[in-house]
Every structure is written in C-alpha cells, then in structure tokens.
Design a protein around this motif. Structure first.
Motif, PDB file in Angstrom:
ATOM      1  N   LEU A 116       0.873  -1.302   0.286  1.00 66.99           N
ATOM      2  CA  LEU A 116      -0.007   0.080  -0.092  1.00 66.99           C
ATOM      3  C   LEU A 116       0.731   1.226   0.230  1.00 66.99           C
ATOM      4  O   LEU A 116       0.500   2.240  -0.493  1.00 66.99           O
ATOM      5  CB  LEU A 116      -1.058   0.069   1.262  1.00 66.99           C
ATOM      6  N   GLN A 117       1.889   1.116   0.769  1.00 69.29           N
ATOM      7  CA  GLN A 117       2.741   2.273   0.794  1.00 69.29           C
ATOM      8  C   GLN A 117       3.360   2.489  -0.509  1.00 69.29           C
ATOM      9  O   GLN A 117       3.444   3.670  -0.822  1.00 69.29           O
ATOM     10  CB  GLN A 117       4.007   1.960   1.761  1.00 69.29           C
ATOM     11  N   GLY A 118       3.895   1.506  -1.234  1.00 67.69           N
ATOM     12  CA  GLY A 118       4.454   1.529  -2.558  1.00 67.69           C
ATOM     13  C   GLY A 118       3.681   2.220  -3.614  1.00 67.69           C
ATOM     14  O   GLY A 118       3.811   2.988  -4.422  1.00 67.69           O
ATOM     15  N   VAL A 178       1.161   2.828  10.218  1.00 61.20           N
ATOM     16  CA  VAL A 178       0.423   2.367   9.055  1.00 61.20           C
ATOM     17  C   VAL A 178      -1.073   3.080   9.048  1.00 61.20           C
ATOM     18  O   VAL A 178      -1.527   3.728   8.159  1.00 61.20           O
ATOM     19  CB  VAL A 178       0.142   0.960   9.005  1.00 61.20           C
ATOM     20  N   MET A 179      -1.376   3.468  10.280  1.00 63.37           N
ATOM     21  CA  MET A 179      -2.538   4.286  10.368  1.00 63.37           C
ATOM     22  C   MET A 179      -2.377   5.716  10.089  1.00 63.37           C
ATOM     23  O   MET A 179      -3.162   6.414   9.438  1.00 63.37           O
ATOM     24  CB  MET A 179      -3.080   4.048  12.041  1.00 63.37           C
ATOM     25  N   VAL A 180      -1.206   6.211  10.551  1.00 63.93           N
ATOM     26  CA  VAL A 180      -0.864   7.711  10.205  1.00 63.93           C
ATOM     27  C   VAL A 180      -0.805   7.966   8.614  1.00 63.93           C
ATOM     28  O   VAL A 180      -1.175   8.751   8.041  1.00 63.93           O
ATOM     29  CB  VAL A 180       0.266   8.039  10.977  1.00 63.93           C
ATOM     30  N   MET A 181      -0.116   6.590   8.018  1.00 70.22           N
ATOM     31  CA  MET A 181      -0.178   6.517   6.620  1.00 70.22           C
ATOM     32  C   MET A 181      -1.227   6.630   5.969  1.00 70.22           C
ATOM     33  O   MET A 181      -1.595   7.421   4.809  1.00 70.22           O
ATOM     34  CB  MET A 181       0.593   5.501   6.115  1.00 70.22           C
ATOM     35  N   GLY A 309      -8.524  13.624 -14.631  1.00 70.15           N
ATOM     36  CA  GLY A 309      -9.070  12.505 -14.420  1.00 70.15           C
ATOM     37  C   GLY A 309      -9.498  12.401 -12.812  1.00 70.15           C
ATOM     38  O   GLY A 309      -9.114  13.068 -12.135  1.00 70.15           O
ATOM     39  N   ALA A 310     -10.099  11.056 -12.592  1.00 66.59           N
ATOM     40  CA  ALA A 310     -10.297  11.172 -10.997  1.00 66.59           C
ATOM     41  C   ALA A 310      -9.189  10.530 -10.094  1.00 66.59           C
ATOM     42  O   ALA A 310      -9.110   9.216  -9.955  1.00 66.59           O
ATOM     43  CB  ALA A 310     -11.665   9.860 -11.108  1.00 66.59           C
ATOM     44  N   TRP A 311      -8.435  11.438 -10.138  1.00 65.57           N
ATOM     45  CA  TRP A 311      -7.126  11.243  -9.138  1.00 65.57           C
ATOM     46  C   TRP A 311      -7.334  10.710  -7.978  1.00 65.57           C
ATOM     47  O   TRP A 311      -6.439  10.379  -7.260  1.00 65.57           O
ATOM     48  CB  TRP A 311      -6.230  12.542  -9.510  1.00 65.57           C
ATOM     49  N   TRP A 312      -8.290  11.234  -7.377  1.00 61.07           N
ATOM     50  CA  TRP A 312      -8.554  10.901  -6.016  1.00 61.07           C
ATOM     51  C   TRP A 312      -9.211   9.636  -5.505  1.00 61.07           C
ATOM     52  O   TRP A 312      -9.043   9.357  -4.204  1.00 61.07           O
ATOM     53  CB  TRP A 312      -9.569  12.180  -5.649  1.00 61.07           C
ATOM     54  N   ILE A 313      -9.550   8.734  -6.437  1.00 59.38           N
ATOM     55  CA  ILE A 313     -10.158   7.618  -5.940  1.00 59.38           C
ATOM     56  C   ILE A 313      -9.293   6.563  -5.161  1.00 59.38           C
ATOM     57  O   ILE A 313      -9.462   6.042  -4.401  1.00 59.38           O
ATOM     58  CB  ILE A 313     -11.021   7.028  -7.073  1.00 59.38           C
ATOM     59  N   GLY A 314      -8.065   6.469  -5.970  1.00 57.26           N
ATOM     60  CA  GLY A 314      -6.983   5.509  -5.361  1.00 57.26           C
ATOM     61  C   GLY A 314      -6.545   6.005  -3.968  1.00 57.26           C
ATOM     62  O   GLY A 314      -6.128   5.137  -3.252  1.00 57.26           O
ATOM     63  N   PHE A 315      -6.521   7.135  -3.807  1.00 55.39           N
ATOM     64  CA  PHE A 315      -6.084   7.666  -2.323  1.00 55.39           C
ATOM     65  C   PHE A 315      -6.978   7.131  -1.294  1.00 55.39           C
ATOM     66  O   PHE A 315      -6.797   6.988  -0.030  1.00 55.39           O
ATOM     67  CB  PHE A 315      -5.801   9.294  -2.270  1.00 55.39           C
ATOM     68  N   LEU A 316      -8.417   7.588  -1.824  1.00 50.86           N
ATOM     69  CA  LEU A 316      -9.593   6.903  -0.615  1.00 50.86           C
ATOM     70  C   LEU A 316      -9.188   5.568  -0.489  1.00 50.86           C
ATOM     71  O   LEU A 316      -9.506   4.954   0.772  1.00 50.86           O
ATOM     72  CB  LEU A 316     -10.876   7.444  -1.291  1.00 50.86           C
ATOM     73  N   GLY A 317      -9.215   4.849  -1.429  1.00 49.09           N
ATOM     74  CA  GLY A 317      -8.953   3.170  -1.235  1.00 49.09           C
ATOM     75  C   GLY A 317      -7.813   2.914  -0.433  1.00 49.09           C
ATOM     76  O   GLY A 317      -7.794   2.209   0.210  1.00 49.09           O
ATOM     77  N   GLY A 319      -6.042   4.853   1.676  1.00 50.47           N
ATOM     78  CA  GLY A 319      -6.294   5.154   2.888  1.00 50.47           C
ATOM     79  C   GLY A 319      -7.217   4.205   3.776  1.00 50.47           C
ATOM     80  O   GLY A 319      -6.724   3.941   5.031  1.00 50.47           O
ATOM     81  N   ALA A 320      -8.208   3.872   3.173  1.00 48.33           N
ATOM     82  CA  ALA A 320      -9.140   2.843   3.912  1.00 48.33           C
ATOM     83  C   ALA A 320      -8.427   1.616   4.195  1.00 48.33           C
ATOM     84  O   ALA A 320      -8.761   0.915   5.341  1.00 48.33           O
ATOM     85  CB  ALA A 320     -10.366   2.768   3.223  1.00 48.33           C
ATOM     86  N   ALA A 321      -7.613   0.904   3.093  1.00 51.57           N
ATOM     87  CA  ALA A 321      -7.128  -0.235   3.445  1.00 51.57           C
ATOM     88  C   ALA A 321      -5.903   0.000   4.433  1.00 51.57           C
ATOM     89  O   ALA A 321      -5.806  -1.034   5.027  1.00 51.57           O
ATOM     90  CB  ALA A 321      -6.491  -0.464   2.206  1.00 51.57           C
ATOM     91  N   SER A 322      -5.232   0.854   4.593  1.00 52.52           N
ATOM     92  CA  SER A 322      -4.068   1.127   5.305  1.00 52.52           C
ATOM     93  C   SER A 322      -4.760   1.110   6.983  1.00 52.52           C
ATOM     94  O   SER A 322      -4.212   0.566   7.790  1.00 52.52           O
ATOM     95  CB  SER A 322      -3.435   2.518   5.033  1.00 52.52           C
TER      96      SER A 322
END
Length: 724
Positions: A116-118, A178-181, A309-317, A319-322
């Motif tokens: 997830l970090q990478g 990981v939670m802070v990330m 494009g929808a640049w923000w969707i990946g960060f939401l997913g 973040g929730a996974a982390s």
C-alpha cells in the motif's frame, strides 16, 4: 569418559542441563501449569493442558518438533521479563487470532502495508501529479515540493523512530505508523471534496489554423494553488507513517526468524514494496480515464490537454485499506512465540572495533534512554563497514530514484512514445527486473548461507555487473524528424540549432506556442500542432482511434495527401530490443544487491543497534541519494532539451530532447554513481573485521542442519559443539 546424561533437542543438540529463563508468572494458575505432570512445556515456557485458554493457544512455537515430549522434557523457554506473547488487543486475545501469531503471519500483514505504501507514494503520486497541477493551477516547482515532503518527513522522524522504537514495542510503532499513513492518504484526497466542480469548455476545432485565436495570459496562480499545503501535509503524514515500516519492520522480521531465513523474509517484504508502484501506475492510470466529476458527463475526451481524471479515488481506497491493515499489526506481541530460541542461537557478526567499544552495545540497558543516543551514533560512525555500506546504498538509491523518475521520459524520447505507453513499457521492465532481483538477492544469501563478508562480496559482484551493463547508454535512437526543430519546413531554411516553428505555409494562421498538440503528417514529419501544420479543419471520422486533420498547407499535396494524424510519428529504431535488454540487466543487478546490502548492514552492527542503524542508513540514503538523485538526473537531462514549453514568455517543461545528448548525459551520470558504489562496496569488503574465529567455531558445521546461527560461546551450552 562417559558423558553425563543429556537431553536431545529437536535439532539433534544435546543439552547437559535444563535451560530455564525465569520469569514472574502473571498468575498463580499459570505457575501451577508448569508443575502439572501432564503438561508439556513449549519453547516459550507455556504449558499445554487439556483445555487450553486463548492465552495458552497463542503460545505455540514457530516450528513444532516431531517429538515434542522428548524436546520439551526439562527445558523451558520463558520470557525473562514477563512479556505477553499472545496476539490480541489488551485483554482480548481469542484463540482464533493465534493462527496468525507466527513469522509468516507478520510477513503477510507487513507485505500488505509495504504494498500500500509503494502503491500510494511511488505509484499514485507520480501518476496523478500532472492532473493535480492542472486541476489546482500548480507550477512544477510546487508539485516538486509536494513530492519532496515525503522524504523530508522521513528524514525528520527516522532518528527518533528507529532509536526509541528499536528498544520499544515494534508492532505498536508499526501499527500506528500504518494508521498515520492511511490518514495521510485520506487527507490527500480531501481537496477534491472541498473545491467547486471542475468545469471546462472545449471545441473540437481548437488548435486548427482557421480557428486558432490569441489567448490572454491569465495570472498563473489562483486561490486553488493554496491547496498545495494540504497535499504537502498529506505527503508529510505519508512520510511519518512509512518511517517505522522499513526500519522497525525489517528488524522485527529479522529478530523473529532464523538468521539463515531472514534474507528471504526481508526479500519478500521488499518485493511487495516494489510491486506496489507497478499496481499504482496501472490502477492510477485506469482511474485517470474516468472524469474527475464522476457524476457528470464531460464534453471532452481523455486525450484533451484540459482533461482531469479521477485522481482522488486511489487515495481513498489506499487510505481505507491502510487503516484496516493497521488493526491486526497493532495486535502482535513485542516478540513472537518461539523467538527466544533464535536469540539464544544467534551468532554476532558485528564489525570488531580496535578499542573494543562495540561491546558497550551488548549491555541490556544500553539504548533505553536519551543519554545513550550520542554514544549510539558514535559507535556507528566508528564502524567503517557500516559507513561504506550506507554510502554505497546512497549511490544505488540515486540511480534508482533518478531512473524511476526519468526512465519513462528516456523511453518516451528514444522510441517516440506517448507518456502512457512509455510508463507501461517501463513498468514491464521494472516489475520483473526490480521485483525478481530483490527476491533473488535474498534467496542467494539464504541458499549459499553467506556470512557478512560473503554478502558484501556478492554486492560487489552485482555492482560490477551493472557497471558493465550501464554502457548500454552508448546506444541511442535517432530523433523523429520534427518540422522547425530537427527538420526544415518545406521551402524553408534548415534549423541551425535555433527553433523556428513559423514558415510561409503557416504564417497566416497566427499559431500559439502555448498550444502544444503534436501531429504526424502524411509525410512522416511531426508538427508542433495542427495549426503549425497549416491544417484548416478536423475530419469527422477517426483513424485508429485518433483525430485526423485535413487541408494541411505545410504538407505537400502533390506527393502526400494533405492530412495529419493526432500524436507524434512513430520511431523505427532498430536497436530498441538491444537497448531494452541491457536496461533490464542494469535494473536487475541494481536491485539484486539491495537485500544483500541490507542484510550486511544488519549483521555488521551489534544486535541492539540494528533498528537504529537502519534509521541512520535511511537518513544517509535519503539525504545523499533519494532526494538529490532526481535533481542530478534531471539537470543533466535538461541539458539535452531542444524545445522548451513557452508559458506566456516563461520557460516551462521540455517538449523535445536530442536523443544522442540524452543518452550521453545519462551514461555519464550513471557511470559516476556506479563507480562510486563499486568503490564503497570494495572498501567495505576490505575493512570489514569479523569476530574472532573461535567465537563462531563450528557454526558453519551446523549450517547444514539449519542452525548456523547457533552461538556456541554461550556459557549454558559448553558441550553443544562437542556433541554435534
């Protein structure tokens, strides 16, 4: 002489007496369990009764002996400080969780976290940075500050986290990190929801000769550009959260597995971190084909320069996974059940200092207070092997950071590819070469059971091989002809090093330098834009999914149809396969030395300094490698630029590079850093001073049974070597 009665261990070792590490029992019931005749003591000192409690069920060893009663008879591994070895949160330690309370369970969750970090930091960020610039009116240097915020945060936190976390509860540091990330990823996506809707109006005919009109230069900055501070804060949280992952995570794995298996575990962990960016590029690119306002139907296509494009969707997913993955990591104990045996059997390979000051680190109380911090730093600075490995890592990190940033751009220029095609092709190189090299490096260390000196020699061989392969950058592909830049317009004077995009055929069009939209004419000549090709209208039909421009006055209609197709002309480079093959070799052997170098770092320092040593190494690698690497490569590559972007009279990014100069400058930069890396590994190999031979006598003999990490100088095992 008759041998005294001895007990046979699970690995065939004979112990003359029971080894008991006394520990205050948490309760009277637990103490009674040890005295119960029917109970079988386990490696962590917990007895198995007829009906095990949840706390007891978690206390299983990593590897069960085939004859546990014979091994366990009279031997108890008990935590010396009453440490809780159950997996859970506080008093909640259900038995079902103890299935994951193993080194493989830890490895799985840490691999997910590193993936997830990478994917977030090295994948999504690099993929969406152009869209963020366009959406929030950011300049390139501002987006550069956003990217650098991650490394700045990591450098600020590394000393604190590695020093105190290394002597504390590592899983808790990892879990909170990981939670802070995850919170950083959610914060990074926040500006999409706090800004107004993105609106753009575009006509299909913009850019052609008949409709091209002058544009007023609006102020470059707007109120939206202030959101860069939110992005920087999100990246700062990413850096803070990821800091424990590659320092404490590595040492936690190393402490809880056999020394021989440690490189394989670490290699799997780092392979997941390398596969993360590849997934980030693929998933992020897929999201960018979706319009940023997902509930609206756009009137433009992704090929349009105004598309966001929808640049923000990946960060939401991500973040929730982390946030989710941090919960099980927080539940792990400070030490895994059964790990005590590996501590007993470990052989120190720390570099021996002449004044013997390295022995200070063996003090159990060393490193637990701030007062010991200066002495810890001094001990590491007096270790020449450690210093050389840090500097070698910095040179390799410079190459990795530079090539990961500008590798796609190199392929894009050499082979005349689009940005997406170049990124995909580079991904096909990095995933098998980087991921395979990382895993293979750890596998080789384990396969040949290399000790510290042998590991450094392996790094030296890998670096020398990649040094030879880097001469591949002598190979270069010719530039695709571009009108007014590398090739003259029809009837015009050939360019003499100066760019001249105006010719008699397009003089009446009033074309703008700000509108860069390359097209490929039917004469296989690339033009700056449809307007610069003199094209007057757009065909209603597409060709190969691309727009077709007609009635282009700069294309000879007698010989060719006066048409142009959107996009640059393709390259016909005959050396493409050879260039890609040797680039694969460079990447493979660069990553092949990464895990061995990391393993050598862990082994050349005292055990109690491992986490702190990794923290100091990461600081050196980032300050001397990861941060200046892209700057060094970028400044060298910019020297080969032929055509710069013109933003209302201000110089922007580079549109066209001279391929021969780009290859030469890349070769020079890569050669300098590879020579430095080879030199540092060579010096480390020469200066490394292992412990005296008698301290490790017989360890190589036991390696065939998987016990080369047995420290036979321990006073409790005086007869072990003689009975093997």
């Amino acid at each position: 002489m008759a041998k005294p009665p001895s007990l046979t261990g699970e690995n065939g070792f004979h112990f003359p007496q029971a080894i008991v590490f006394p520990s205050p029992s948490p309760s009277g019931e637990d103490s009674a369990a040890f005295d119960t005749p029917g109970s079988t003591p386990l490696s962590n000192g917990t007895g198995c009764c007829g009906t095990p409690s949840p706390a007891e069920s978690c206390a299983q060893p990593l590897c069960e002996a085939r004859d546990s009663t014979r091994f366990g008879e009279g031997i108890q591994y008990v935590s010396t400080d009453g440490m809780e070895l159950a997996c859970g949160w506080g008093g909640f330690t259900p038995g079902c969780l103890q299935l994951f309370n193993t080194s493989k369970g830890v490895l799985f969750f840490l691999c997910v976290a590193s993936f997830l970090q990478g994917m977030t930091v090295n994948g999504f960020i690099n993929t969406v940075i152009t869209s963020i610039e366009r959406r929030f009116d950011l300049r390139s240097y501002q987006s550069g500050l956003i990217a650098s915020s991650y490394d700045i945060a990591a450098c600020l936190c590394l000393t604190f986290v590695s020093y105190f976390g290394g002597n504390g509860h590592k899983p808790r540091w990892l879990g909170w990190g990981v939670m802070v990330m995850g919170l950083g990823s959610l914060l990074f996506a926040l500006p999409h929801f706090t800004t107004g809707m993105y609106k753009v109006h575009s006509s299909a005919d913009v850019g052609v000769c008949a409709t091209n009109q002058s544009q007023s230069c609006a102020p470059a900055s707007s109120s939206l550009s202030s959101y860069r501070f939110v992005f920087m804060l999100g990246q700062f949280l990413h850096g803070m959260g990821a800091t424990p992952l590659y320092t404490l995570g590595v040492t936690y794995l190393d402490e809880n597995v056999k020394t021989n298996y440690s490189p394989v575990y670490i290699a799997v962990f780092y392979t997941a971190a390398i596969l993360g960016p590849a997934a980030g590029y693929l998933v992020g690119g897929m999201f960018l084909n979706i319009y940023t306002e997902i509930h609206r139907e756009p009137d433009i296509t992704p090929e349009n320069t105004l598309w966001v494009g929808a640049w923000w969707i990946g960060f939401l997913g991500a973040g929730a996974a982390s946030l989710l993955i941090s919960i099980p990591i927080l539940g792990y104990p400070q030490r895994l059940p059964g790990s005590q045996r590996y501590i007993v059997m470990r052989v120190s390979e720390a570099h021996q200092l002449k004044d013997g000051s390295h022995k200070k680190a063996s003090d159990p109380d060393f490193g637990k207070t701030v007062k010991d911090l200066p002495r810890s730093v001094l001990l590491l600075l007096k270790n020449p092997t450690f210093i050389c490995l840090c500097l070698a890592g910095a040179t390799e990190a410079t190459l990795i950071a530079g090539m990961s940033t500008f590798g796609p751009k190199f392929l894009e220029s050499q082979f005349s590819l689009s940005a997406s095609e170049a990124a995909t092709l580079f991904g096909y190189l990095v995933v098998p070469a980087g991921g395979g090299g990382t895993f293979l490096g750890g596998f080789l260390v384990n396969k040949f059971k290399l000790r510290c000196s042998g590991i450094i020699k392996l790094c030296l061989v890998c670096t020398l091989t990649s040094l030879m392969a880097i001469f591949v950058f002598f190979i270069r592909c010719p530039n695709v002809p571009m009108a007014g830049v590398t090739h003259p317009y029809t009837g015009s004077v050939p360019p003499d090093g100066r760019v001249n995009l105006t010719a008699p055929c397009n003089a009446a069009c009033g074309c703008l330098r700000e509108t860069y939209s390359p097209v490929c004419g039917s004469n296989n000549l690339t033009y700056y834009s449809p307007c610069h090709a003199g094209c007057e209208r757009v065909s209603e039909k597409l060709r190969n999914g691309k727009k077709v421009y007609e009635e282009c006055s700069c294309i000879e209609k007698n010989t060719f149809p006066g048409e142009a197709e959107a996009g640059k002309c393709t390259s016909s480079c005959e050396k493409r396969t050879l260039l890609l093959f040797f680039m694969f070799i460079v990447i493979l052997f660069t990553f092949l030395s990464s895990i061995p170098a990391l393993t050598a770092t862990l082994r050349c320092v005292p055990d109690r300094q491992r986490s702190f040593a990794l923290g100091i190494q990461w600081i050196v690698v980032r300050t001397l490698g990861s941060i200046p690497g892209p700057i060094a490569f970028g400044s060298m590559i910019d020297k080969s630029c032929l055509l710069w972007q013109d933003q209302c009279g201000e110089q922007g990014s580079c549109y066209v590079y001279e391929n021969s100069a780009m290859s030469l400058y890349t070769l020079i930069t890569g050669l300098v850093y590879k020579v430095l890396g080879t030199t540092f590994f060579m010096v480390a190999c020469v200066l490394y001073k292992p412990p005296p031979a008698e301290s490790a006598q017989g360890s190589s003999d036991t390696s065939e049974n998987g016990n080369s990490d047995l420290q036979e100088t321990k006073p409790s095992l005086p007869a072990a070597a003689g009975d093997i």
